[in-house]
Design a protein around this motif. Structure first.
Motif, mmCIF file in Angstrom:
data_model
loop_
_atom_site.group_PDB
_atom_site.id
_atom_site.type_symbol
_atom_site.label_atom_id
_atom_site.label_comp_id
_atom_site.label_asym_id
_atom_site.label_seq_id
_atom_site.Cartn_x
_atom_site.Cartn_y
_atom_site.Cartn_z
ATOM 1 N N CYS A 10 6.560 2.407 11.487
ATOM 2 C CA CYS A 10 7.155 3.335 10.522
ATOM 3 C C CYS A 10 6.455 3.246 9.169
ATOM 4 C CB CYS A 10 8.640 3.041 10.383
ATOM 5 S SG CYS A 10 9.467 4.017 9.131
ATOM 6 N N LEU A 11 6.182 2.015 8.715
ATOM 7 C CA LEU A 11 5.502 1.839 7.421
ATOM 8 C C LEU A 11 4.106 2.457 7.443
ATOM 9 C CD1 LEU A 11 6.356 -1.781 6.184
ATOM 10 C CD2 LEU A 11 7.246 0.386 5.356
ATOM 11 N N VAL A 12 3.403 2.263 8.545
ATOM 12 C CA VAL A 12 2.062 2.852 8.664
ATOM 13 C C VAL A 12 2.153 4.373 8.569
ATOM 14 C CG1 VAL A 12 0.107 3.219 10.215
ATOM 15 C CG2 VAL A 12 1.114 0.928 10.000
ATOM 16 N N CYS A 13 3.099 4.968 9.280
ATOM 17 C CA CYS A 13 3.257 6.423 9.264
ATOM 18 C C CYS A 13 3.624 6.932 7.873
ATOM 19 C CB CYS A 13 4.309 6.869 10.273
ATOM 20 S SG CYS A 13 3.778 6.663 11.990
ATOM 21 N N LYS A 14 4.486 6.209 7.153
ATOM 22 C CA LYS A 14 4.858 6.599 5.794
ATOM 23 C C LYS A 14 3.655 6.536 4.851
ATOM 24 C CE LYS A 14 9.794 5.432 5.683
ATOM 25 N NZ LYS A 14 10.832 4.614 5.020
ATOM 26 N N THR A 15 2.850 5.495 5.013
ATOM 27 C CA THR A 15 1.660 5.366 4.153
ATOM 28 C C THR A 15 0.672 6.510 4.442
ATOM 29 O OG1 THR A 15 1.937 2.958 4.235
ATOM 30 C CG2 THR A 15 -0.174 3.784 3.443
ATOM 31 N N LEU A 16 0.455 6.811 5.717
ATOM 32 C CA LEU A 16 -0.432 7.917 6.070
ATOM 33 C C LEU A 16 0.158 9.268 5.643
ATOM 34 C CD1 LEU A 16 -1.571 6.743 9.629
ATOM 35 C CD2 LEU A 16 -2.882 6.642 7.486
ATOM 36 N N TRP A 17 1.465 9.371 5.661
ATOM 37 C CA TRP A 17 2.119 10.609 5.189
ATOM 38 C C TRP A 17 1.831 10.827 3.704
ATOM 39 C CZ3 TRP A 17 4.722 14.758 7.015
ATOM 40 C CH2 TRP A 17 5.469 15.504 6.096
ATOM 41 N N ASN A 18 1.999 9.765 2.899
ATOM 42 C CA ASN A 18 1.691 9.885 1.468
ATOM 43 C C ASN A 18 0.221 10.249 1.255
ATOM 44 O OD1 ASN A 18 4.281 9.219 0.815
ATOM 45 N ND2 ASN A 18 3.835 7.149 0.090
ATOM 46 N N LEU B 163 0.825 -1.210 0.000
ATOM 47 C CA LEU B 163 0.000 0.000 0.000
ATOM 48 C C LEU B 163 0.858 1.259 0.000
ATOM 49 C CD1 LEU B 163 -2.746 -1.107 2.576
ATOM 50 C CD2 LEU B 163 -2.994 -0.898 0.086
ATOM 51 N N LEU B 164 1.989 1.214 0.701
ATOM 52 C CA LEU B 164 2.898 2.358 0.703
ATOM 53 C C LEU B 164 3.387 2.657 -0.706
ATOM 54 C CD1 LEU B 164 4.867 4.434 1.941
ATOM 55 C CD2 LEU B 164 6.418 2.541 2.410
ATOM 56 N N ASN B 165 3.800 1.620 -1.438
ATOM 57 C CA ASN B 165 4.295 1.834 -2.794
ATOM 58 C C ASN B 165 3.180 2.294 -3.738
ATOM 59 O OD1 ASN B 165 6.909 1.135 -2.113
ATOM 60 N ND2 ASN B 165 6.673 -1.015 -2.696
ATOM 61 N N LEU B 166 1.966 1.801 -3.514
ATOM 62 C CA LEU B 166 0.851 2.250 -4.349
ATOM 63 C C LEU B 166 0.531 3.723 -4.122
ATOM 64 C CD1 LEU B 166 -1.629 -0.785 -4.079
ATOM 65 C CD2 LEU B 166 -0.258 -0.133 -6.070
ATOM 66 N N THR B 167 0.639 4.188 -2.882
ATOM 67 C CA THR B 167 0.262 5.572 -2.564
ATOM 68 C C THR B 167 1.343 6.586 -2.938
ATOM 69 O OG1 THR B 167 1.083 5.250 -0.295
ATOM 70 C CG2 THR B 167 -1.273 4.930 -0.680
ATOM 71 N N VAL B 168 2.449 6.110 -3.470
ATOM 72 C CA VAL B 168 3.432 7.053 -4.018
ATOM 73 C C VAL B 168 2.804 7.805 -5.190
ATOM 74 C CG1 VAL B 168 5.640 7.225 -5.244
ATOM 75 C CG2 VAL B 168 5.442 5.753 -3.234
ATOM 76 N N ASP B 169 1.953 7.137 -5.923
ATOM 77 C CA ASP B 169 1.228 7.762 -7.043
ATOM 78 C C ASP B 169 0.022 8.517 -6.481
ATOM 79 O OD1 ASP B 169 -0.136 8.438 -9.334
ATOM 80 O OD2 ASP B 169 0.089 6.468 -10.270
ATOM 81 N N LYS B 170 -0.043 9.811 -6.758
ATOM 82 C CA LYS B 170 -1.133 10.647 -6.230
ATOM 83 C C LYS B 170 -2.497 10.100 -6.619
ATOM 84 C CE LYS B 170 1.461 15.000 -6.273
ATOM 85 N NZ LYS B 170 1.509 16.393 -6.802
ATOM 86 N N GLU B 171 -2.600 9.600 -7.822
ATOM 87 C CA GLU B 171 -3.898 9.148 -8.315
ATOM 88 C C GLU B 171 -4.394 7.898 -7.596
ATOM 89 O OE1 GLU B 171 -3.403 8.573 -12.443
ATOM 90 O OE2 GLU B 171 -3.104 10.720 -12.906
ATOM 91 N N LYS B 172 -3.527 7.228 -6.902
ATOM 92 C CA LYS B 172 -3.920 5.974 -6.273
ATOM 93 C C LYS B 172 -4.118 6.117 -4.755
ATOM 94 C CE LYS B 172 -1.562 3.057 -9.687
ATOM 95 N NZ LYS B 172 -1.128 4.135 -10.586
ATOM 96 N N ARG B 173 -3.955 7.298 -4.208
ATOM 97 C CA ARG B 173 -4.032 7.456 -2.754
ATOM 98 C C ARG B 173 -5.447 7.277 -2.222
ATOM 99 N NH1 ARG B 173 0.058 12.659 -2.699
ATOM 100 N NH2 ARG B 173 1.936 11.423 -3.129
ATOM 101 N N ALA B 174 -6.400 7.535 -3.050
ATOM 102 C CA ALA B 174 -7.789 7.426 -2.608
ATOM 103 C C ALA B 174 -8.177 5.988 -2.278
ATOM 104 C CB ALA B 174 -8.718 7.996 -3.673
ATOM 105 N N ILE B 175 -7.363 5.025 -2.702
ATOM 106 C CA ILE B 175 -7.722 3.622 -2.451
ATOM 107 C C ILE B 175 -7.771 3.316 -0.953
ATOM 108 C CG2 ILE B 175 -6.708 2.853 -4.646
ATOM 109 C CD1 ILE B 175 -4.304 1.861 -3.016
ATOM 110 N N LEU B 176 -7.065 4.132 -0.149
ATOM 111 C CA LEU B 176 -7.048 3.862 1.288
ATOM 112 C C LEU B 176 -8.395 4.137 1.942
ATOM 113 C CD1 LEU B 176 -3.547 5.233 2.351
ATOM 114 C CD2 LEU B 176 -4.220 2.889 1.859
ATOM 115 N N LYS B 177 -9.258 4.896 1.247
ATOM 116 C CA LYS B 177 -10.584 5.168 1.804
ATOM 117 C C LYS B 177 -11.539 4.002 1.557
ATOM 118 C CE LYS B 177 -10.432 10.216 1.583
ATOM 119 N NZ LYS B 177 -11.102 11.440 1.107
ATOM 120 N N GLU B 178 -11.151 3.117 0.656
ATOM 121 C CA GLU B 178 -12.004 1.968 0.360
ATOM 122 C C GLU B 178 -11.849 0.907 1.457
ATOM 123 O OE1 GLU B 178 -11.428 0.404 -3.543
ATOM 124 O OE2 GLU B 178 -11.076 2.382 -4.426
ATOM 125 N N GLY B 179 -12.953 0.382 1.885
ATOM 126 C CA GLY B 179 -12.915 -0.704 2.864
ATOM 127 C C GLY B 179 -12.371 -0.289 4.215
#
Length: 854
Positions: free
Chosen positions: A766-774, A728-744
């Motif tokens: 740390c990984l959780v914080c990085k994903t939320l940062w993105n 999920l962290l690598n996916l959220t590097v792309d701005k267009e894909k960050r909205a996926i975290l709102k699903e489910g």
């Protein structure tokens, strides 16, 4: 992407970090399983227990005609009397007695047939006690006085025709002269057992005479001689003569005592053994005989009647009773036989040990000490065959749990190691292997294989530096599959432990040796699977081992050749008959171990990119995943994915996996629907590496893999949450894909992971914080971005976890404490501080929530 004012996080770390080439700390070792480049574990090859106890099992490479037999007949006639003569530095006078048996006159063992009882026990104790006192005095340095005994008669006087008198200074008994200064009167008649006439007369005076002989004559005369003061030259001559006379007198005294003790104590027991028919009574008599000889210090070779005694014992072998034979064997060994008789008694014990039911019997009789003494004291070159059967018996009992600790405590490990060292040195000295040494080494290494189950054995082998000697044996006997297989089994057990693994890994010659054996025995699964398992252990625990192994010429090529050979064997498995199911399973197990070695050596930063660029390596791994016949082989699939994961870590242009990354991602998709959580975990780890590529991210989105990753956050399993969060962290590097975290409910699940696992796993935090940062890069309002409840909870969690006293106040040992502090300070803290500041600057806390417990 990240905002420009946050320079510390300007460039995100990839999901996995490359390994550091420097020496790892203990904390880094503990976290090894979390790294991108992961070592792979596997089970040690199974060695089935042989149904029958034989020198060489059914899997032996030796043909029946080229190996010593495990079955043979053994009778009293197998033993030789000529080899049973006593060994002494002093020439003894010939015996004047010619024993006769009432039943069969003229035979050597006639002295064993007597119908009457021994003399009174009180008098027996006096005689046997006198002998014990005599030996004690000798051991303390007491010399007999310089008094020469009177010359013996040139003729032998038969006591059956002449009476015994003590009218002079000499008393004659059975042709032996006893000297006494004041012996008068005639000897009375308590019975004393002899070899030629049955019972004779003896009295307390006779015992007194023997006692005087042991003391060296009249005490008054000793004092008178001691009071004189000879000149120095006279003293020298007198001392020489005194020493000579003392030695002669000691010899004659010893002979007299032996004669009396033999007749009084030993002959009655032999008589009982000859006439008794009940086995239990015979065993008891044999035990009594052994104890009596031991108390009188008459065991060993320096015993006048040893030949007669051994002959009587040999005859009892024909009773064909295991309990009795075991007692006889122990006593015969205590009498220090040699040559053919030593071989036969070792065969006798071997024969008994073949029956597993006799293990308890052997332990009760303490035969183990006798067997070890043979190996410790006898000469190897002249007794190789005896050593063979002695070691065969030890091999059998060493497989019994009841003997393991006892054998180790009694020095068996040291004896075996010394024996192996001696044989290797002899081979190096002569340039060729000694006759039968190969057969003996098979038994020795098989015994040692059983003993290494004990932790004490492992520490002893380490302290003795035995590993190089074992490797040398494999080099010298590379053509002997049995020896090589046994030592491979020893190393496969030992290298499961870190200290033993490090010791073998440091022996640089072992890698060339193992590769040579793999090339020599390519079609022998038993040996190949164990050597590959050993290499897997070495390369799992040491970066130096990975380096040394890869430097050997043809190392990777050998692994690939074996892989291809056994893969074809497995690929053709549907055509095999049911009777070949076992070889099919073994071929699959070899593939498991080979894949593990490839995965482990790929961790090395120099070797990994080379393997990733090798089309043959990648092709074999992908073909394994493509195979439809692998449904039941979870371990092979998991090891294959782990190897692909390690290779996919290297983002180099020459990587074959990078060119085929979409195909690899497609192969991994079908693994996600598996009901095996370990297989899913390995596949997600590979996605963690591959998802650093834009095309792979698009592929995962198209296949809704992101939804599966969010679902995995609920698994309540740290490693699974860690891997899913990485994707999920690598996916959220792309701005267009960050909205996926709102699903489910992805955001809430991430915060739940932070709350549940943060205090015990700062890498995951740390990984959780990085994903939320993105996800929150374009934040304007924290409540709108995360939701009111989630934002408040996140604020409390971050504030609490950034408090060093609270965050690191755990009950950990030193290594774990160092590990937690390292990742808290270097990974979690920098990211968490940045995220906390961002949320605080875009959020007003209306009502504080209670601090969550963790």
């Amino acid at each position: 992407m990240l905002s420009s004012n946050d320079q510390k996080l300007e460039k995100l770390d990839s999901f996995y970090r490359p390994p550091v080439s420097k020496q790892r700390t203990s904390a880094e070792i503990i976290s090894e399983a979390r790294n991108a480049l992961r070592t792979v574990r596997t089970q040690r090859p199974f060695t089935p227990r042989e149904d029958q106890r034989k020198l060489f099992g059914p899997a032996s490479s030796r043909s029946p005609e080229n190996r010593p037999p495990s079955s043979f007949s053994l009778h009293a006639s197998s033993f030789e009397l000529s080899d049973s003569k006593p060994i002494s530095g002093t020439r003894l006078r010939p015996l004047e007695l010619k024993p006769k048996a009432p039943a069969s006159p003229g035979t050597e063992d006639a002295c064993l047939s007597f119908p009457k009882a021994p003399l009174d026990p009180a008098k027996i104790r006096k005689i046997s006690g006198a002998r014990a006192r005599f030996y004690r005095a000798a051991s303390q340095g007491m010399l007999l006085p310089d008094r020469s005994p009177p010359a013996a008669h040139s003729k032998t006087v038969d006591e059956s025709s002449k009476p015994v008198s003590v009218g002079s200074s000499t008393a004659r008994r059975n042709g032996t002269h006893l000297t006494a200064s004041s012996a008068t009167g005639q000897l009375k008649s308590p019975p004393l057992l002899t070899c030629d006439q049955g019972f004779q007369e003896t009295t307390e005076q006779e015992v007194s005479l023997l006692s005087q002989l042991r003391r060296g004559g009249d005490p008054g005369k000793r004092r008178a001689r001691a009071s004189s003061c000879p000149s120095s030259s006279d003293l020298s001559r007198k001392e020489t003569r005194a020493a000579s006379r003392a030695s002669s007198q000691e010899q004659e005294t010893d002979t007299e005592v032996d004669e009396v003790f033999w007749k009084a104590r030993i002959v009655p027991i032999l008589h009982e053994l000859e006439n008794e028919e009940d086995i239990e009574e015979m065993c008891a008599a044999c035990t009594q005989l052994h104890r009596t000889l031991e108390e009188a210090r008459m065991l060993g070779k320096k015993f006048k009647r040893r030949t007669v005694l051994l002959k009587a014992l040999y005859k009892l072998v024909d009773a064909d009773s295991d309990p009795l034979s075991l007692k006889l064997a122990k006593l015969i060994l205590a009498l220090k036989v040699s040559g053919k008789n030593l071989l036969n008694v070792c065969k006798l014990i071997f024969k008994i040990s073949r029956n597993e039911k006799n293990d308890t019997l052997m332990q009760e009789d303490n035969i183990l000490e006798s067997l070890l003494e043979v190996l410790r004291a006898e000469e190897l070159q002249s007794n190789t065959e005896a050593f063979l059967y002695c070691m065969g018996a030890l091999k059998f009992v060493s497989g019994s749990p009841g003997f393991l600790t006892e054998m180790v405590n009694k020095g068996a490990v040291e004896i075996l190691a010394q024996l192996i060292k001696e044989m290797t040195e002899d081979t190096e000295k002569h340039g060729v292997c000694l006759p039968d040494s190969g057969h003996l080494l098979v038994q020795t290494t098989a015994t040692l294989r059983n003993l290494v189950d004990s932790p004490l054995t492992r520490s002893k082998l380490l302290n003795m530096g035995a590993f190089p000697h074992l490797c040398t044996v494999m080099e010298q006997h590379a053509d002997d599959k049995d020896i090589c297989t046994n030592i491979a089994r020893i190393f496969s057990k030992l290298t499961s432990y870190r200290d033993c693994c490090a010791a073998l890994a440091s022996y640089s010659r072992c890698y060339a040796l193992f590769l040579s054996l793999l090339n020599k025995y390519q079609k022998n699964q038993d040996l190949v699977i164990r050597i590959v398992f050993i290499l897997g252990n070495l390369t799992a625990k040491s970066n130096q081992a990975r380096e040394l192994f890869s430097r050997e010429t043809g190392s990777v090529e050998t692994l690939l050749t074996l892989f291809q050979s056994f893969y074809h064997h497995k690929e053709n498995s549907p055509k095999l008959q049911l009777s070949e199911a076992k070889p099919q399973a073994e071929a699959e197990d070899v593939l498991v171990k080979l894949t593990r070695v490839l995965a482990n050596i790929a961790i090395h930063p120099r070797i990994g990119p080379v393997l990733a660029a090798n089309p043959r390596v990648v092709g074999l791994l992908l073909r394994t995943l493509e195979s439809k016949s692998l449904g039941d082989c979870e371990e092979l699939v998991i090891n294959t994915i782990a190897a692909i994961n390690n290779l996919s870590f290297y983002q180099v242009k020459s990587s074959v996996l990078q060119h085929r990354k979409l195909y690899v991602a497609e192969l991994l998709l079908r693994l996600l629907v598996s009901n095996n959580m370990e297989r899913i975990l390995e596949a997600v780890r590979v996605f963690g590496n591959l998802s650093q590529d834009h095309d792979v991210c698009n592929f995962l989105m198209q296949k809704n893999v992101h939804k599966f990753m969010i679902t995995l956050l609920e698994a309540k399993h740290q490693d699974i949450c860690f891997s899913a969060c990485g994707v999920l962290l690598n996916l959220t590097v792309d701005k267009e894909k960050r909205a996926i975290l709102k699903e489910g409910g992805g955001i809430k699940k991430l915060v739940d992971c932070l709350r549940d696992f943060g205090p015990s796993d700062w890498q995951l935090a740390c990984l959780v914080c990085k994903t939320l940062w993105n996800f929150s890069e374009n934040i304007t309002n924290a409540s709108e971005c995360f939701g009111d409840d989630v934002a408040n909870t996140l604020l409390i969690l971050l504030s609490t976890f950034l408090d060093e006293e609270l965050a690191l106040n755990g009950s950990f040992d030193q290594d774990l404490e160092s590990y937690h502090r390292l990742h808290w300070e270097t990974e979690f803290k920098p990211v968490a501080q940045q995220l906390l500041q961002r949320i605080q600057s875009h959020h007003s806390l209306l009502e504080p929530l209670p601090v969550p417990s963790f």
